[in-house]
Design a protein around this motif. Structure first.
Motif, PDB file in Angstrom:
ATOM      1  N   ALA B  17     -11.624  -6.738 -55.531  1.00 30.85           N
ATOM      2  CA  ALA B  17     -11.659  -5.696 -56.305  1.00 30.85           C
ATOM      3  C   ALA B  17     -11.448  -4.401 -55.324  1.00 30.85           C
ATOM      4  CB  ALA B  17     -12.567  -5.476 -57.299  1.00 30.85           C
ATOM      5  N   ALA B  18     -12.470  -4.490 -54.194  1.00 30.01           N
ATOM      6  CA  ALA B  18     -12.556  -3.248 -53.350  1.00 30.01           C
ATOM      7  C   ALA B  18     -11.110  -3.351 -52.450  1.00 30.01           C
ATOM      8  CB  ALA B  18     -13.626  -3.413 -52.227  1.00 30.01           C
ATOM      9  N   ILE B  19     -10.813  -4.413 -51.967  1.00 33.92           N
ATOM     10  CA  ILE B  19      -9.551  -4.696 -51.235  1.00 33.92           C
ATOM     11  C   ILE B  19      -8.231  -4.077 -51.910  1.00 33.92           C
ATOM     12  CG2 ILE B  19      -7.959  -6.154 -50.081  1.00 33.92           C
ATOM     13  CD1 ILE B  19     -10.327  -8.096 -49.539  1.00 33.92           C
ATOM     14  N   ARG B  20      -8.242  -4.775 -53.152  1.00 37.05           N
ATOM     15  CA  ARG B  20      -7.073  -4.231 -54.415  1.00 37.05           C
ATOM     16  C   ARG B  20      -7.271  -2.575 -54.238  1.00 37.05           C
ATOM     17  NH1 ARG B  20      -7.669  -3.155 -59.508  1.00 37.05           N
ATOM     18  NH2 ARG B  20      -5.753  -3.542 -61.013  1.00 37.05           N
ATOM     19  N   ALA B  21      -8.373  -2.001 -54.436  1.00 33.85           N
ATOM     20  CA  ALA B  21      -8.561  -0.681 -54.662  1.00 33.85           C
ATOM     21  C   ALA B  21      -8.023   0.071 -53.470  1.00 33.85           C
ATOM     22  CB  ALA B  21      -9.892  -0.244 -54.932  1.00 33.85           C
TER      23      ALA B  21
END
Lengths: 341, 341, 341, 341
Positions: B17-21
């Motif tokens: 989720a953090a990478i995607r954001a």
């Protein structure tokens, strides 16, 4: 010490954790007698009591709802309501009252406190809009249920090239919509805090479906409304307890989107599943901590305060600071929702 | 702008989720090029890069682990490690580096920042012991998995009249033990913060089983130890990356409890299931918010800071304030655990 | 050997497991080339192909929906549809076709088989009404989702003293209603197999709420109807693909029950969440077994057969035996539902 | 009619559904008195009874374990055990006995039946190896828990390039290993039915990690063993109730794989979490159907039979046909597991 306990308003998961904590700590540590009232303020007015002991709270931690029952009833709104409350408290020789509830219950609690009763409140609401606490009991479970639904609908949207609308709860604040929207990867999140422009939505969907994707997910709070002066006309219709008609905004949006884009659009109204069932660990822990903090506060003679989560601490805040305010979704969270569309 | 990105240390749910954001916001809003490194600091030292675009992050939100891979490797602990990092950053023309990790990765980040590199860190650890933030990515999922396990074990304990020990993660801090213990209704919670006395445990169990119950659940953090000067002797054994031997304290406790009480006692070591699988909504949201905050900070030229949750806000805190500190479980939470036993 | 593969009708969880099994086994064991068609029969008519290899099926096992996309489109119902299908199969030099679908797709498969094409079918439908197999792909996940919803609604019903109606899918057969009703402990289950008498329902509810309980749960299949000659008038309205208008029977029942009993009654329409999301282990296993059995059958030159679960074995049944029949809920299962009310 | 009821052997999810069905149907439809025994055969021998009524079974449907308690105790294996059973049944004036259990309990039931007691049995075992029925109570929940664990471990395996071993239950039959292996996408499944060759495993892993992947998942049943004449020496060690030492095969495999391949290998022993907690809908339905069928059979004077699932029907099979046999995993299922590796 004899202490009254009630749960008011809509039921949420985590109430039993709070009841259990009040009883275990109250009876086990302090030797208090905890006297439960059935069906919220209704039970106080009617003198419908359930003296609670360890037997009542066995195995209730993972169980949703409230073992005391609840009702949407406001004593201050009915003739002689407050007098009836005072009479019951006296008849039961209660030194204090712990009220677990949302804005309606907290408002009633303030009124009763003004009449001289010692009251400690515990905030619960799946809408998460109680002011003064980072989180209220029930919110985390509601977000978890709503996110699971968005996850499930995601695969259908993708398989069928559809616009899927998911209507979630949130009358005055869009906490569930914003969080479940981010967690479920929704393309559009509509919250009461940010009135929407249907023409922008139309443009966004057309652009997205032309460019790279053939489906979209819209998460809409039941209390979302179009911005004034924009194309779509819609006014929220509210029942006598402030409940919004389920499905109203979802169906209106579906009609508008289909008319404007021609995309196959479906709506799912989550409704009651958001507020029932096994509480998440977070709601069990929050209920447990608030329950312990409330009975500790009562024992120390504190009154007219509400238990609150502040960061990773539990604190007490004056009821007077809380009443009548709505905790809105911070702009940063809404921005994350739109940044990741 | 070219920005590097890595995930270090043990994997946890919510990293994607953090990478995607970082990628969505970085590419979509700012037009940056995000350059991923494979397998944590190892990939930076080796120049093992994966330029990230929207394709890489499709559908990763509900997926555990990290699409970049990770490794327990500390550049400052190996000869020439920091020079190799600087060389790679220059070769890739990176203006800043976003590091997602726990205490080991954050410590490495501080060292690299001292060498003049612009760094923004994002905290992740299922142990939840990173100082300066209310919560780290991965913790909420770990608590959810651990609570489900305690719930499951509860019914077996009750059906068979046993003492059931559940060993959970938590090297220096007992966050998982305390929260899963409260949420699962454990009778005894053992955390590193409060060294235990085996004779008190013996007494408690004997009293409880005589009085009213025929089973008990003990949740123990892997890093829990007996108090000095008490009856049981036990020293935590740690591997080269600070990992504790799984099952060690659980098995020792089982032996002591059986010897002292004669009660049928079983131990379950949760192990790796705590750190994998679909992230909870909370971890997806935390990852998303931290990812957006990190790339925003980088774009604004901030450096040597870590994203942090403070109440319901996301803020930036100086790395220097965070490094080398352990966030312990507050006394109130441990007290709730024991109050509700 | 070149083999075509399509998924038709509504999407269900477990389709990707079947696609994966066909590709892994077909390519890995036999060296076949598997040629996927996008969006069901639509893709065959349009020649919209996706040659499948190991890359396409990485990590799809726990993912709902279908990576091939699907559509409700029947080639035999459109002018020149069958000729277009034959033309595509020839152009792609396909020796056989594997069709995954429900009654609509199976019917189309029969028609195409009559035109001389080698076809092996795999049954999927959340309604579980495909004749000839104990279970179809998607049913177990739908029951799991529906039961979770009934569990959640149970706690609200009890807390608020309400009649809660849950409308689930099931056009011609009440499999989901019967099983989720039993699993969720519903008081009343209404299935198409047993037309209901609203006056008996009225009597039952009044008696129950007078006697010992203050809430009731009704699980109703969308295709349930009142018995002829009984008090309530209602006719199922069906769309062009046989879809029933969501909420119609639920809302009608609510109105009747409130009018007749005066009890506060609420309705929840589960809708699309029943058909999406991570498949249960049972659906992943069924999809995997059916996929392997189908490609094995194709390789052995079998045609006009459907994979079927019989007890704990997977077998092949002639398509001719299956087509046009509906598998109804056995009387014993409906009796268990009413015996445990 | 007075009917006895007991649950024996290890607890599994779904037992309470069966107890509830026996009581609801027995009392509600037939007016029987159901007399429960505490802790399995132990309670029959000791005359430890719990007369059951509707109060005992409220809200137990979603609760794991058994409200009657259970124990691993075999009356025929202790001196005077069978006489004590007969004495209790006479003292309690019971006309028949319903026994819910696995092979041990069914074996005891046969012995008691031979002594002239009317007995109807209900099969439960998470191992699913009771002969004569497609499925036993508890199996579906165990597979669901095991698959969730494999899913969780999958993401860690991939993030860290490891071989992850998951040890699941299954003494004589590998049902959980085969099904959770297929559902979780394991690369290697080891079941008692197919003794393994460690050199083939070594070769497979080396080839796979060289070719295209950097991680592998091995699901091993606790009762799996190396084939005779192959390289690895290992003999299953069994406790007095046929229980296998948890972790034994898992740890041995880890040591062998690390020695032979050099790959970082970790083992997770699922243990007790497989047998507790909320039952899946399938186990609640199976328990409910078996409970109704058992009390119906008793009422009709049937004896020495066991309820069984056959396809989608519930039938009665003679206990004599079942006793002493093990239902092994069909070859087709093991082949699917290896075909999809």
């Amino acid at each position: 010490m004899r202490v009254g306990l009630l749960t008011g308003g809509g039921d949420v998961p985590g109430l039993n954790a709070a009841i259990r904590a009040v009883v275990k700590r109250g009876e086990g540590e302090y030797g208090h007698q905890i006297v439960g009232f059935r069906n919220g303020w209704r039970g106080v007015v009617d003198g419908d009591v359930l003296p609670l002991s360890r037997q009542h709270i066995r195995n209730v931690l993972p169980v949703g709802g409230t073992l005391l029952g609840t009702a949407r009833f406001h004593p201050h709104a009915s003739d002689g309501g407050i007098d009836a409350v005072l009479a019951t408290l006296e008849a039961e020789r209660l030194e204090a009252l712990i009220c677990i509830g949302g804005d309606g219950t907290l408002h009633a609690a303030s009124k009763i406190a003004e009449a001289g009763v010692k009251i400690v409140a515990i905030p619960k609401t799946i809408d998460n809009d109680v002011w003064g606490t980072d989180q209220s009991i029930g919110f985390d479970t509601a977000v978890t249920v709503a996110t699971e639904a968005v996850d499930r609908i995601h695969t259908t949207a993708e398989s069928h090239n559809r616009v899927m609308i998911v209507e979630v709860m949130g009358r005055h604040a869009g906490w569930i919509a914003a969080t479940a929207g981010i967690a479920g990867g929704a393309e559009i999140v509509l919250a009461p805090e940010a009135p929407f422009d249907i023409e922008k939505i139309e443009k966004f969907l057309k652009h997205r479906h032309r460019a790279h994707a053939s489906f979209s997910i819209v998460v809409v709070a039941e209390g979302a409304v179009p911005a004034e002066g924009t194309a779509m006309h819609y006014e929220t219709q509210v029942g006598k307890f402030g409940e919004i008609v389920a499905g109203a905004i979802g169906e209106r949006l579906k009609a508008e989107i289909e008319k404007r884009t021609g995309f196959d659009t479906r709506v799912t109204v989550l409704g009651h599943v958001q507020r029932g069932g096994t509480p998440t660990p977070t709601d069990r822990i929050l209920g447990s901590r608030f329950g312990v903090a409330a009975i500790d506060a009562v024992t120390q003679g504190r009154s007219s305060v509400m238990t609150a989560l502040r960061g990773d601490r539990v604190e007490l805040v004056p009821l007077a600071e809380v009443a009548g305010k709505v905790k809105h979704v911070p702009a940063e969270l809404l921005q994350v929702a739109s940044a990741l569309a």
